[in-house]
Design an enzyme around this catalytic site. Sequence first.
Site, short mmCIF file in Angstrom:
data_model
loop_
_atom_site.label_atom_id
_atom_site.label_comp_id
_atom_site.label_asym_id
_atom_site.label_seq_id
_atom_site.Cartn_x
_atom_site.Cartn_y
_atom_site.Cartn_z
N GLU A 43 0.83 -1.21 0.00
CA GLU A 43 0.00 0.00 0.00
C GLU A 43 0.86 1.26 0.00
O GLU A 43 0.44 2.30 -0.50
CB GLU A 43 -0.93 0.04 1.23
CG GLU A 43 -2.25 -0.63 1.00
CD GLU A 43 -3.30 -0.30 2.08
OE1 GLU A 43 -2.96 0.31 3.10
OE2 GLU A 43 -4.46 -0.69 1.87
N HIS A 61 8.46 -26.70 -1.73
CA HIS A 61 7.86 -27.83 -2.45
C HIS A 61 6.69 -27.39 -3.33
O HIS A 61 5.94 -28.23 -3.83
CB HIS A 61 7.42 -28.89 -1.43
CG HIS A 61 8.59 -29.42 -0.64
ND1 HIS A 61 9.21 -30.61 -0.94
CD2 HIS A 61 9.28 -28.88 0.40
CE1 HIS A 61 10.21 -30.80 -0.09
NE2 HIS A 61 10.28 -29.76 0.73
N LYS A 113 -14.22 -0.43 -3.87
CA LYS A 113 -15.29 -0.07 -2.94
C LYS A 113 -16.39 0.68 -3.68
O LYS A 113 -17.58 0.41 -3.50
CB LYS A 113 -14.76 0.81 -1.81
CG LYS A 113 -13.77 0.12 -0.89
CD LYS A 113 -13.33 1.06 0.23
CE LYS A 113 -12.15 0.47 0.99
NZ LYS A 113 -11.53 1.42 1.92
#
Length: 445
Positions: free
Chosen positions: A287, A308, A422
């Site tokens: 951010e 792995h 949003k």
Amino acid sequence: MISLNIEKTFGFISKEKVFAYEAEVKAAQEMLEKGTGKGNDFLGWLHLPSSITKEHLADLNATAKVLRDNCEVVIVAGIGGSYLGARAVIEALSNSFTWLQEKKTAPVMIYAGHNISEDYLYELTEYLKDKKFGVINISKSGTTTETALAFRLLKKQCEDQRGKETAKKVIVAVTDAKKGAARVTADKEGYKTFIIPDNVGGRFSVLTPVGLLPIAVAGFDIDKLVAGAADMEKVCGSDVAFAENPAAIYAATRNELYRNGKKIEILVNFCPKLHYVSEWWKQLYGESEGKDNKGIFPASVDFSTDLHSMGQWIQEGERSIFETVISVEKVNHKLEVPSDEANLDGLNFLAGKRVDEVNKMAELGTQLAHVDGGVPNMRIVLPELSEYNIGGLLYFFEKACGISGYLLGVNPFNQPGVEAYKKNMFALLDKPGYEEESKAIRAKL
Ligand SMILES: O=P(O)(O)OC[C@H]1O[C@H](O)[C@H](O)[C@@H](O)[C@@H]1O
């Protein structure tokens, strides 16, 4: 106290080039100290550790005790910076099986308000049905949908199960001093509240009550956590010479790597308890730096688990990555590999060795292999997992992030890009006030 080693980047970038950042770093430090850079209204974290008072810590510890004495389970409702710091510290310091232990020394800590999964919330409310639970409702803005939605459910359930009076005692809000729905509700209901200072952004707020209250509830020593951060504040201070200053060196090294085409930084641990430290770190750097079409992409892996799965890519994929390993020097417990007469698994060569010795050789072997494979490697050594060291680590990353963002030339303290989803979500859900956006977005579908 943590230490930083950048030797294994020198095959890819030069020490001279890293040290040539000294003046730029100094300028960045000055911008932070004097508040002359971008985002200068969000610098409250800079000298936060050294300014936390004994009284404040006592107030937090007293509230934590109320929750500890009255709850089997405490839900931390928050998202992003309003839960990752607490979770990072709590999981780093907790027994790996803490919630399965029968004799509990602290309430079970559960996180909510960081997703909108109906199944998650349904299953949570089911689990809580016969539990004495409390809630810490954490939101700086007080209006974040994920958190508000979870809190609405939890508040109702807590009041229904425990009665309004008890609910009032076991619900605590950590939010803005004046504004936001969380503040309004807390004031109306008479909850105990803690304030998130205006000048501390969410991802820099772990050492405010946002992190400190849940950490104290989980049974950890916040005084020591803050002491570790305060000591690191000195170690990374702007008066400390570049060569001695780990935040300065880390910020310079990662920017030099970035300028040399290393666009992805992978934070590595060999201890699964550090998983959420990486999640916290990803928000902090992602951010702060990911804007203006710039910024290192912060990624993370838990080794040896992910050797792995992601190991192949890291060893031989596109050479656009570097690794920063958090290495824990001393483990908290002792466990030796037993010898076995039949030796069917062929592991007797390890008999009598500590499991950590095997892990350390995996770590060293991985470092050498990855460096050979073209992956620059930095190493942060933590003497052991303790409140003090974790406090130091958090502040180190924060300080380095502030410097690094200024080296990159961005405002490290805003996050305008987070609003895009949003806005669309509210438009799609027909939130009042979004009528125009709703029409526009429907036309796109
Ligand atoms: O604490 P809140 O206001 O609820 O915010 C929670 C999080 O969500 C926002 O969208 C921001 O991107 C984050 O920086 C913040 O930490």
